[in-house]
Design a protein around this motif. Structure first.
Motif, short mmCIF file in Angstrom:
data_model
loop_
_atom_site.label_atom_id
_atom_site.label_comp_id
_atom_site.label_asym_id
_atom_site.label_seq_id
_atom_site.Cartn_x
_atom_site.Cartn_y
_atom_site.Cartn_z
N ARG A 145 49.48 20.73 20.12
CA ARG A 145 50.47 21.10 19.09
C ARG A 145 49.86 21.02 17.71
O ARG A 145 50.09 21.89 16.85
CB ARG A 145 51.70 20.18 19.19
N ARG A 146 49.05 19.97 17.48
CA ARG A 146 48.41 19.84 16.17
C ARG A 146 47.40 20.95 15.94
O ARG A 146 47.30 21.50 14.83
CB ARG A 146 47.72 18.46 16.09
N LEU A 147 46.67 21.32 16.97
CA LEU A 147 45.70 22.40 16.83
C LEU A 147 46.40 23.71 16.51
O LEU A 147 45.91 24.51 15.72
CB LEU A 147 44.88 22.54 18.12
N ARG A 148 47.54 23.94 17.12
CA ARG A 148 48.28 25.17 16.85
C ARG A 148 48.77 25.21 15.40
O ARG A 148 48.79 26.26 14.76
CB ARG A 148 49.45 25.31 17.82
N VAL A 203 39.61 15.20 29.11
CA VAL A 203 40.28 15.87 28.01
C VAL A 203 41.43 15.00 27.50
O VAL A 203 41.65 14.88 26.28
CB VAL A 203 40.79 17.26 28.44
N THR A 204 42.17 14.39 28.42
CA THR A 204 43.26 13.50 28.02
C THR A 204 42.73 12.30 27.24
O THR A 204 43.28 11.93 26.20
CB THR A 204 44.03 13.02 29.26
N ARG A 205 41.65 11.69 27.76
CA ARG A 205 41.07 10.53 27.06
C ARG A 205 40.54 10.94 25.69
O ARG A 205 40.62 10.16 24.73
CB ARG A 205 39.97 9.92 27.92
N PHE A 206 40.01 12.15 25.59
CA PHE A 206 39.52 12.64 24.30
C PHE A 206 40.67 12.72 23.29
O PHE A 206 40.54 12.28 22.14
CB PHE A 206 38.89 14.02 24.49
N LEU A 264 41.37 10.44 19.65
CA LEU A 264 41.65 10.96 18.32
C LEU A 264 42.98 10.47 17.77
O LEU A 264 43.39 10.87 16.68
CB LEU A 264 41.63 12.49 18.35
N GLY A 265 43.68 9.62 18.56
CA GLY A 265 44.93 9.04 18.08
C GLY A 265 46.19 9.74 18.54
O GLY A 265 47.28 9.42 18.05
N PHE A 266 46.08 10.68 19.49
CA PHE A 266 47.25 11.39 20.00
C PHE A 266 47.72 10.73 21.30
O PHE A 266 46.95 10.07 22.00
CB PHE A 266 46.92 12.86 20.25
N ASP A 267 49.00 10.96 21.64
CA ASP A 267 49.56 10.39 22.87
C ASP A 267 48.96 11.03 24.12
O ASP A 267 48.95 10.42 25.18
CB ASP A 267 51.09 10.57 22.90
N GLY A 268 48.49 12.24 23.98
CA GLY A 268 47.91 12.97 25.10
C GLY A 268 47.50 14.35 24.65
O GLY A 268 47.62 14.70 23.47
#
Length: 272
Positions: free
Chosen positions: A64-67, A47-50, A54-58
């Motif tokens: 946060r972006r999904l929320r 999940v972290t690697r996913f 997508l370009g997120f730090d983790g």
């Protein structure tokens, strides 16, 4: 939600996570990395690697972006006392609602309809679980399209039939790609592209294994709450696509429908 994952180069494991993200966006945004891993049946590091793919730090940054994306859109809870069967049906209603929202921009459907309506003949590909949907489309499409060829079995003959369609003048192929995705389907779509055919794919997710081979991708979620998948939304999308094809040339559509009705009446095909 779809824009986050569309175009990203993901591993098969990451595609599984992405499917859960797309299909259950209203709840995934409020789950921990461990809970998402359990939902997708992958490891927590996956999940972290996913998220990083997508370009997120983790994962916390992705969550946060999904929320932000799903703020104010959380689904109403199911009525108290629902059993498993009722929950499965309500989940399918949610899939239909998401399809309706997605059709607010019908550009992809119209683009697909234009390609398919112009193809003579029109090969329609669906293997294993997707074969009934290919046949369903083919049955109705034959009433408004002069030559529809349903390809619902694999093996070496499948590639020959694609070649024959291309040699006969086909310009596009419609393919149904639903879980579990047959490897042979992807191979057939690769062959279709070699043959110069445009590829329209009806699938359950923008990150399905067939999506990156498509010129036009149409998505409708598959219900997964019962032992076997529910294909209600893909079936509705099929009828929407048929409507769009019929609208490409309304006069020709009307002539073909009238001819069918005249023939059916002459032969007393139906009892009513």
């Amino acid at each position: 939600m779809r824009a986050l994952v569309q175009g990203a180069r993901l591993t098969p494991t990451q595609r599984r996570i992405a499917r859960e993200l797309v299909h259950h966006a209203d709840t995934v945004a409020y789950l921990s990395a461990g809970e998402v891993a359990e939902l997708a049946q992958v490891s927590q590091p996956s999940v972290t690697r996913f998220a990083m793919a997508l370009g997120f730090d983790g994962y916390p940054a992705l969550r946060r972006r999904l929320r932000e994306l799903t703020a104010g859109q959380r689904a109403a809870p199911a009525p108290d006392g629902d059993n498993d069967l009722q929950r499965a049906v309500r989940d399918e209603m949610g899939n239909l609602n998401r399809l309706a929202d997605h059709l607010a921009d019908p550009a992809a459907v119209h683009a697909a309809a234009g390609l398919l309506a112009a193809s003579r003949p029109l090969p329609v590909l669906g293997l294993r679980a997707a074969a009934p949907l290919a046949g369903y489309f083919g049955y109705f499409a034959a009433k408004i399209h002069p030559e529809v060829r349903v390809l619902d079995s694999g093996g070496s003959l499948l590639y020959e039939r694609l070649e024959q369609a291309a040699d006969s003048g086909a310009k596009a192929v419609l393919a149904y790609a639903l879980p579990r995705y047959p490897r042979e389907l992807r191979d057939a779509l690769s062959e279709a592209r070699v043959l110069g055919l445009k590829v329209v794919v009806v699938t359950d997710s923008p990150v399905s294994p067939a999506a990156d081979l498509a010129d036009v991708t149409l998505t409708a979620a598959v219900g997964s709450q019962l032992v076997f998948d529910l294909h209600t939304a893909p079936m509705v999308l099929t009828m929407v696509l048929l409507q769009a094809i019929s609208d490409v040339d309304p006069a020709a559509t009307q002539r073909r429908l009238e001819h069918f009705e005249s023939s059916a009446n002459r032969r007393s095909v139906f009892m009513d």
